[in-house]
Design a protein around this motif. Structure first.
Motif, short mmCIF file in Angstrom:
data_model
loop_
_atom_site.label_atom_id
_atom_site.label_comp_id
_atom_site.label_asym_id
_atom_site.label_seq_id
_atom_site.Cartn_x
_atom_site.Cartn_y
_atom_site.Cartn_z
N VAL A 195 -6.27 0.06 -0.67
CA VAL A 195 -5.75 1.22 0.48
C VAL A 195 -5.01 2.06 -0.37
CG1 VAL A 195 -3.93 1.54 2.35
CG2 VAL A 195 -5.70 -0.30 2.40
N SER A 196 -4.35 1.98 -1.39
CA SER A 196 -3.49 2.97 -2.04
C SER A 196 -4.31 3.93 -2.80
CB SER A 196 -2.35 2.25 -2.93
OG SER A 196 -3.00 1.52 -3.90
N GLN A 197 -5.37 3.24 -3.70
CA GLN A 197 -6.28 4.13 -4.45
C GLN A 197 -7.11 4.87 -3.49
OE1 GLN A 197 -8.85 1.19 -6.75
NE2 GLN A 197 -6.96 0.63 -7.60
N SER A 198 -7.63 4.34 -2.24
CA SER A 198 -8.19 5.40 -1.48
C SER A 198 -7.50 6.37 -0.82
CB SER A 198 -8.96 4.44 -0.08
OG SER A 198 -9.50 3.50 -0.63
N ILE A 199 -6.25 6.34 -0.53
CA ILE A 199 -5.26 7.44 -0.15
C ILE A 199 -5.03 8.26 -1.38
CG2 ILE A 199 -2.89 7.87 0.44
CD1 ILE A 199 -2.59 5.13 1.72
N SER A 200 -5.05 7.94 -2.53
CA SER A 200 -4.55 8.71 -3.57
C SER A 200 -5.92 9.47 -3.90
CB SER A 200 -4.48 7.71 -4.86
OG SER A 200 -4.23 8.62 -6.11
N SER A 201 -7.20 8.85 -3.84
CA SER A 201 -8.62 9.77 -3.99
C SER A 201 -8.53 10.80 -2.83
CB SER A 201 -9.60 8.76 -3.92
OG SER A 201 -10.80 9.40 -3.64
N THR A 202 -8.28 10.39 -1.47
CA THR A 202 -8.34 11.36 -0.66
C THR A 202 -7.36 12.60 -0.76
OG1 THR A 202 -8.74 9.49 1.00
CG2 THR A 202 -8.33 11.63 1.83
N SER A 203 -6.27 12.41 -1.27
CA SER A 203 -5.33 13.16 -1.29
C SER A 203 -5.64 14.35 -2.40
CB SER A 203 -3.92 12.79 -1.86
OG SER A 203 -2.94 13.57 -2.14
N SER A 222 0.95 -1.16 0.08
CA SER A 222 -0.05 0.16 -0.08
C SER A 222 0.72 1.16 -0.14
CB SER A 222 -0.92 0.17 1.33
OG SER A 222 -1.65 -1.21 1.42
N VAL A 223 1.73 1.19 0.90
CA VAL A 223 2.71 2.35 0.98
C VAL A 223 3.50 2.64 -0.27
CG1 VAL A 223 4.66 3.36 2.08
CG2 VAL A 223 2.95 2.48 3.43
N GLY A 224 4.05 1.35 -0.75
CA GLY A 224 4.94 1.41 -1.95
C GLY A 224 4.15 2.09 -3.19
N ALA A 225 2.94 1.76 -3.22
CA ALA A 225 2.07 2.27 -4.52
C ALA A 225 1.68 3.63 -4.30
CB ALA A 225 0.58 1.27 -4.49
N CYS A 226 1.64 4.09 -2.94
CA CYS A 226 1.32 5.28 -2.90
C CYS A 226 2.49 6.51 -3.00
CB CYS A 226 0.95 5.86 -1.37
SG CYS A 226 -0.64 5.38 -1.13
N ARG A 227 3.71 5.75 -3.05
CA ARG A 227 4.90 6.65 -3.15
C ARG A 227 5.00 7.00 -4.53
NH1 ARG A 227 10.11 4.84 -0.02
NH2 ARG A 227 11.08 4.71 -2.24
N GLU A 228 4.48 6.19 -5.51
CA GLU A 228 4.39 6.64 -6.97
C GLU A 228 3.44 7.81 -7.21
OE1 GLU A 228 6.41 5.14 -8.88
OE2 GLU A 228 6.97 3.94 -7.09
N SER A 229 2.63 8.05 -6.22
CA SER A 229 1.72 9.01 -6.75
C SER A 229 1.98 10.57 -6.78
CB SER A 229 0.76 9.38 -5.31
OG SER A 229 0.13 10.52 -5.23
N ALA A 230 1.54 11.22 -7.59
CA ALA A 230 1.87 12.79 -7.96
C ALA A 230 2.08 13.47 -6.88
CB ALA A 230 0.90 13.43 -8.97
N ARG A 231 1.09 13.15 -5.84
CA ARG A 231 1.20 13.92 -4.51
C ARG A 231 1.81 13.23 -3.55
NH1 ARG A 231 -2.12 18.24 -3.99
NH2 ARG A 231 -2.48 17.57 -1.78
N SER A 232 2.79 12.59 -3.51
CA SER A 232 3.45 11.81 -2.62
C SER A 232 4.07 12.53 -1.49
CB SER A 232 4.46 10.75 -3.16
OG SER A 232 5.31 11.39 -3.81
N LEU A 233 4.48 13.60 -2.04
CA LEU A 233 5.08 14.86 -1.03
C LEU A 233 4.28 15.43 0.00
CD1 LEU A 233 7.46 16.84 -3.76
CD2 LEU A 233 8.19 14.99 -1.85
#
Lengths: 290, 253
Positions: free
Chosen positions: B228-236, B61-72
């Motif tokens: 989990v990673s998709q939900s985090i991305s959507s929240t961000s 889950s964490v690894g997938a979120c690291r790729e997100s454009a909003r990971s910072l």
């Protein structure tokens, strides 16, 4: 050292005509703001084009050594001409009128050797410096007659003709320079210049010079370039909030890393909302913190 | 400087209900807005058979979120709970600084289930952390998403679902967090009685969503990582809009 910028729409605007950007290349940091002329259609696009053209040109000038060799005035002429040429090329390549490029442009630059500010049109430049007696500010408020700034894209003849038709036979740009002490006390000085004289300033660190107003040794802490939006806040009774009162809200940074300008502007807008201040104009600000 | 899971934990604090949490030095938070992610994981005796998959799921889950454009703009805190206590695998830190493989070997199953306490901790800690950053003008805006993963009904908490409900209401009433979404994920919850107990907790506490996994499998845990990673991305992506994130439609294990 860090730099950041912010732009945001005013309460009564439908599009944000202010724009700001910041960044760095090896050896140089910069912050740039532009404020599109409210009467010009699509000037929000013009403001963005102007900022990006300026970013390109300062990087080019830096890479060719001009920032090392030239005075602020000479650099201002070179940059003004090159940015103007570039935006004219854009206006001929894209279906955008030259009028849309009428926007105020202010640039703050820090190189290894010196600090610079260049400006075309109206705006506010805020220098903070410190000495043994505390943190002080020099604020340069640049204003034009009939609220008609002389933009980089202005045709001088048309501009002067327009002002003369409105009764300004010998129009002058008005620089009001405030020197604010750490305790809040301040003095001010007004200077008049020809309307087509751009603002330019260069500091051979740690000295301030030229339009910056100080010649003794000072330790400059930050330079901010702002659009006139910082002067357009009004209280509940629609009385303008004075620039002196606004300054701590604009440059009273709690942090100076990351998105420190955006954070400050957010808390300024929050205070404005809490105090029922009106803010009809857009707001743009860019800061280099040393 | 204390480190948890290799993560800087410069600042230690306690919530209103006495839960401990740590966070990275505030100087490292450059952005003006953040999405705060909480992953609260069961580490009671019953997760022993699939604890490795659970650790992999968190890491993925964490690894997938690291790729997100909003990971910072992502802050994450991970805890694991049983009746011996609520263990912070790491405190609030920037998600992109975490090595996803570091979760291997972090869950040591034992004891009973203090689900209500762990949920309360998982909600209260981010709320108070964000409140502190906001008051210090370190950030301007935040939203949050909390995942609570359990395979057991509560049998060991000192707090109640009502306490959890009050904590959620407090977050929603404060002006600091733009929105918060709390999702309870039931693992090995095929049994209808157990599933109803978790549903009762969700209803009583006012938790946003209950996601029943049924019998746990490696494949389902991998799908959970995607959720989990998709939900985090959507929240961000929802941060700054004033709206809560959109649930992931039609998700099925």
């Amino acid at each position: 050292m860090s730099c950041d910028s912010y732009y945001g729409i005013g309460d009564k605007h439908q599009v944000c005509q202010d724009y700001a950007l910041h960044g760095s290349i090896p050896g140089m940091e910069y912050a740039i703001v532009a404020d599109g002329c409210s009467g010009a259609p699509f000037s929000e696009i013009g403001a963005q084009i102007l900022c990006h053209a300026a970013k390109y040109q300062i990087a080019l000038s830096y890479s060719t050594g001009l920032f090392k060799e030239c005075s602020a005035g000479t650099l201002s002429s070179i940059l003004g001409n090159s940015i103007f040429k570039r935006i004219c090329e854009i206006s001929t390549s894209y279906p955008i009128s030259r009028k849309a490029l009428e926007a105020t442009l202010f640039i703050a630059v820090k190189t290894e050797d010196a600090k610079f500010v260049f400006g075309w049109g109206d705006g506010v430049v805020i220098y903070q410096y410190k000495d043994e007696s505390g943190l002080h500010k020099i604020v340069c408020d640049i204003d034009y007659p009939a609220n008609a700034p002389f933009y980089l894209a202005c045709n001088p003849e048309e501009y002067l003709k327009n002002l003369q038709s409105r009764g300004y036979d010998d129009p002058k740009v008005l620089y009001t320079q405030y020197h604010i002490e750490d305790d809040g006390s301040f003095s001010s000085e007004i200077k008049n210049y020809p309307v087509d004289k751009p603002y330019s300033w260069k500091s051979m660190a740690p000295y301030m010079s030229e339009e910056g107003g100080l010649t003794e040794e000072v330790d400059i802490v930050s330079i901010s370039v702002c659009t006139d939006g910082i002067k357009s806040f009004q209280d509940e009774k629609k009385s303008p909030i004075q620039l002196m009162e606004m300054l701590p809200e604009v440059v009273g940074y709690k942090t100076t890393d990351g998105e420190f300008v955006k954070k400050r502007m957010f808390f300024l807008k929050r205070k404005a909302k809490k105090n029922n201040w009106l803010h009809s104009d857009d707001l743009g600000c860019g800061t280099i913190f040393f | 400087m204390p480190k948890l899971l290799g993560v800087d934990a410069s600042i230690a604090a306690k919530t209103m209900h006495g839960f401990d949490y740590t966070s990275i030095a505030v100087e490292k938070l450059g952005a003006s807005e953040y999405t705060v992610v909480g992953i609260v994981t069961d580490k009671t005796s019953s997760v022993s058979p699939f604890k490795d998959d659970l650790e992999r799921m968190i890491g993925a889950s964490v690894g997938a979120c690291r790729e997100s454009a909003r990971s910072l703009n992502l802050l994450i805190r991970t805890t694991a709970f049983n009746s011996n206590g609520i263990e912070e695998l790491h405190g609030f830190t920037l998600l992109n600084t975490i090595d996803p493989d570091a979760y291997k070997g972090t869950i040591h199953p034992a004891s009973l289930t203090n689900l209500f306490d762990a949920t309360l901790d998982g909600i209260e800690a981010p709320d108070e952390y964000i409140q502190g950053l906001f008051n210090a003008q370190r950030i301007c805006n935040a939203n949050g998403i909390i995942f609570i993963i359990t395979d057991g009904d509560d049998n060991s908490s000192s707090h109640s679902p009502l306490d959890v409900k009050e904590a959620i209401e407090k977050v929603r009433q404060s002006e600091v967090m733009e929105s918060i979404r709390i999702i309870l994920i039931g693992v090995n919850d095929s049994d209808s009685y157990f599933r109803q107990k978790l549903q009762d907790f969700v209803d009583e506490a006012g938790i946003d969503e209950y996601l029943p996994m049924g019998d746990v499998t490696e494949k389902k845990l991998a799908k959970l990582a995607q959720f989990v990673s998709q939900s985090i991305s959507s929240t961000s992506l929802a941060l700054g809009t004033g709206q809560p994130s959109q649930p992931i439609d039609n998700f099925k294990f």
